[in-house]
Design an enzyme around this catalytic site. Structure first.
Site, PDB file in Angstrom:
ATOM      1  N   LYS A   1       5.424  25.584   6.072  1.00 36.03           N
ATOM      2  CA  LYS A   1       4.445  26.769   5.680  1.00 36.03           C
ATOM      3  C   LYS A   1       3.351  26.601   6.372  1.00 36.03           C
ATOM      4  CE  LYS A   1       7.115  28.162   1.512  1.00 36.03           C
ATOM      5  NZ  LYS A   1       6.963  28.514  -0.030  1.00 36.03           N
TER       6      LYS A   1
ATOM      7  N   LYS B   1      18.017  27.454   7.508  1.00 38.95           N
ATOM      8  CA  LYS B   1      18.263  28.014   6.072  1.00 38.95           C
ATOM      9  C   LYS B   1      17.963  29.320   5.989  1.00 38.95           C
ATOM     10  CE  LYS B   1      15.045  26.944   3.040  1.00 38.95           C
ATOM     11  NZ  LYS B   1      14.028  26.717   2.059  1.00 38.95           N
TER      12      LYS B   1
ATOM     13  N   LYS C   1      13.700  33.488   2.146  1.00 36.72           N
ATOM     14  CA  LYS C   1      12.890  34.647   2.048  1.00 36.72           C
ATOM     15  C   LYS C   1      11.821  35.245   2.976  1.00 36.72           C
ATOM     16  CE  LYS C   1      12.529  34.140  -3.226  1.00 36.72           C
ATOM     17  NZ  LYS C   1      11.556  33.259  -4.218  1.00 36.72           N
TER      18      LYS C   1
HETATM   19  P1  AMP Z   1      12.765  29.961  -3.227  1.00 39.50           P
HETATM   20  O1  AMP Z   1      13.255  30.979  -2.431  1.00 39.50           O
HETATM   21  O2  AMP Z   1      11.774  28.864  -2.614  1.00 39.50           O
HETATM   22  O3  AMP Z   1      11.799  30.506  -4.285  1.00 39.50           O
HETATM   23  O4  AMP Z   1      13.831  29.114  -4.001  1.00 39.50           O
HETATM   24  C1  AMP Z   1      14.284  29.295  -5.463  1.00 39.50           C
HETATM   25  C2  AMP Z   1      15.625  28.418  -5.402  1.00 39.50           C
HETATM   26  O5  AMP Z   1      16.684  28.834  -4.678  1.00 39.50           O
HETATM   27  C3  AMP Z   1      15.552  26.697  -5.320  1.00 39.50           C
HETATM   28  O6  AMP Z   1      16.095  26.235  -6.222  1.00 39.50           O
HETATM   29  C4  AMP Z   1      15.624  26.706  -3.911  1.00 39.50           C
HETATM   30  O7  AMP Z   1      16.317  25.315  -3.694  1.00 39.50           O
HETATM   31  C5  AMP Z   1      17.017  27.577  -4.006  1.00 39.50           C
HETATM   32  N1  AMP Z   1      17.028  27.974  -2.661  1.00 39.50           N
HETATM   33  C6  AMP Z   1      16.570  28.738  -1.726  1.00 39.50           C
HETATM   34  N2  AMP Z   1      17.063  29.127  -0.609  1.00 39.50           N
HETATM   35  C7  AMP Z   1      18.189  28.446  -0.633  1.00 39.50           C
HETATM   36  C8  AMP Z   1      19.219  28.357   0.397  1.00 39.50           C
HETATM   37  N3  AMP Z   1      19.403  28.934   1.653  1.00 39.50           N
HETATM   38  N4  AMP Z   1      20.326  27.795   0.009  1.00 39.50           N
HETATM   39  C9  AMP Z   1      20.548  27.071  -1.241  1.00 39.50           C
HETATM   40  N5  AMP Z   1      19.492  27.295  -2.172  1.00 39.50           N
HETATM   41  C10 AMP Z   1      18.404  27.942  -1.766  1.00 39.50           C
END
Ligand code: AMP
Ligand code: TRP
Length: 334
Positions: A114, A197, A200
């Site tokens: 980031k 990955k 968002k």
């Molecule tokens: P975030 O998008 O960073 O707020 O992630 C929220 C939750 O979704 C966390 O538990 C992450 O580990 C999970 N997560 C985010 N992106 C992925 C992805 N591409 N595959 C699996 N889990 C994800």
């Protein structure tokens, strides 16, 4: 022993299929485990560690709460709360920050990603993000934290901070949280590039399926998803070194709740066009009810706010108790 389960997401943008398969869907299953108490937070203090729109923050917070409920979190079983409405998170973060080593924070891959090339100019909030996350978890003495694979390193830091604190003061106060990295889709990859990955923050909308996408958009995105020149293989070994292909088969398996080997059974030589049509049908069947429920919920923000207020109250009661014990252990006046 009873389990206390806690996990959170940031109100930074719409949730995507990775958030759903890697995290939210597991959270839903966990709330029905006997003897488990679940708390699910919307971590808005984390969301402001990167540039954000002031006028959209409250609505983004409601949207994540709506996604939780639409995805199957039942407010009667689990507390859904807002991080900034529980002041103990910020206070415990400061207390833990005094025990967190800069060197360890510098090694966090999420920070490196980031902050980009110019880490010198990154904010202190972004740098200390994992310490706030540790506070989120330790405050509730969570035993299990269901997250996607990318949060493993942060969880490890939370465990270390719990043990550093306990050792420093000779107590068994904080609980070492276990990561719960569950299911097949612990790391859903970008539809545009199977080596990255699904995220968002990817500038390409084509790279992810959002929980707010309509059926038509989901179909279009899957149709354009990266594959390769070879058709579907006979077995899982045949997916090695084929990131885009592997990702689509993994998503199919996770949605259908079967193994990748089962998905491939009888498909040797099938073309990606046909497979994508089937995958799109499956994804739409899964996501459509969630999307429409989310829309209904968002049409009545007062209802979401009521759920959040009840969740905040529950969270505050637990958090204030832990914080007060922590202050006591650390020797503060009062
Ligand atoms: P975030 O998008 O960073 O707020 O992630 C929220 C939750 O979704 C966390 O538990 C992450 O580990 C999970 N997560 C985010 N992106 C992925 C992805 N591409 N595959 C699996 N889990 C994800
Ligand atoms: N860091 C997590 C993410 O990016 C979000 C998060 C913040 C979290 N606090 C947490 C997850 C506590 C689990 C527990 O996805």
């Amino acid at each position: 022993m009873s389990k206390r389960i806690l996990s959170c997401m940031q109100p930074t943008s719409h949730l995507h299929l990775g958030n759903y398969l890697g995290a939210l869907r597991n959270w839903v299953n966990l709330q029905d485990e006997p003897g488990s108490e679940c708390l699910y937070g919307v971590v808005d203090l984390h969301a402001i560690t990167q540039p954000y729109e002031r006028d959209g923050l409250a609505q983004a917070t409601r949207e994540i709460a709506a996604a939780y409920i639409a995805g199957g979190i039942d407010p009667a079983k689990s507390a859904i709360f807002v991080q900034s409405a529980v002041p103990a998170h910020s206070e415990l973060m400061w207390l833990l920050a005094t025990m967190a080593q800069m060197g360890k924070l510098e090694r966090m891959t999420q920070f490196k990603d980031k902050a980009g090339k110019n880490a010198e100019r990154a904010g202190l909030g972004l740098f200390s993000y994992p310490v706030l996350m540790a506070a989120d978890i330790l405050l509730y003495k969570a035993t299990h934290v269901p997250v996607g694979d990318d949060q493993k390193q942060h969880l490890e830091l939370s465990r270390e901070l719990a043990s550093t604190f306990n050792t420093r003061f000779g107590v068994e106060h904080f609980v070492q949280p276990e990561p719960y990295i569950m299911g097949l889709a612990t790391r859903v990859m970008s539809l545009a590039d199977g080596t990255k990955k699904m995220s968002k923050s990817d500038p390409s909308e084509k790279s992810r399926i959002n929980l707010t996408d309509d059926a038509d958009t989901i179909r279009k995105k899957i149709k354009k998803a990266q594959t390769d020149a070879e058709p579907l293989p006979a077995n899982v070994e045949g997916l090695e070194g084929r990131a885009g292909a592997d990702n689509l088969v993994t998503i199919y398996a996770a949605l259908a709740a079967v193994s990748k080997a089962d998905v491939l059974k009888g498909r040797e030589g099938q073309g990606w066009g046909d497979f994508k049509t089937e995958l799109a049908d499956l994804a739409v069947a899964h996501l459509e009810p969630i999307t429409s429920r989310m829309r209904e919920l968002l049409a009545d923000p007062a209802q979401i706010d009521a759920v959040l207020r009840a969740g905040n109250e529950k969270a505050n009661a637990i958090a204030e108790k832990t914080l007060s014990e922590t202050r006591d252990i650390m020797g503060f006046w009062g």
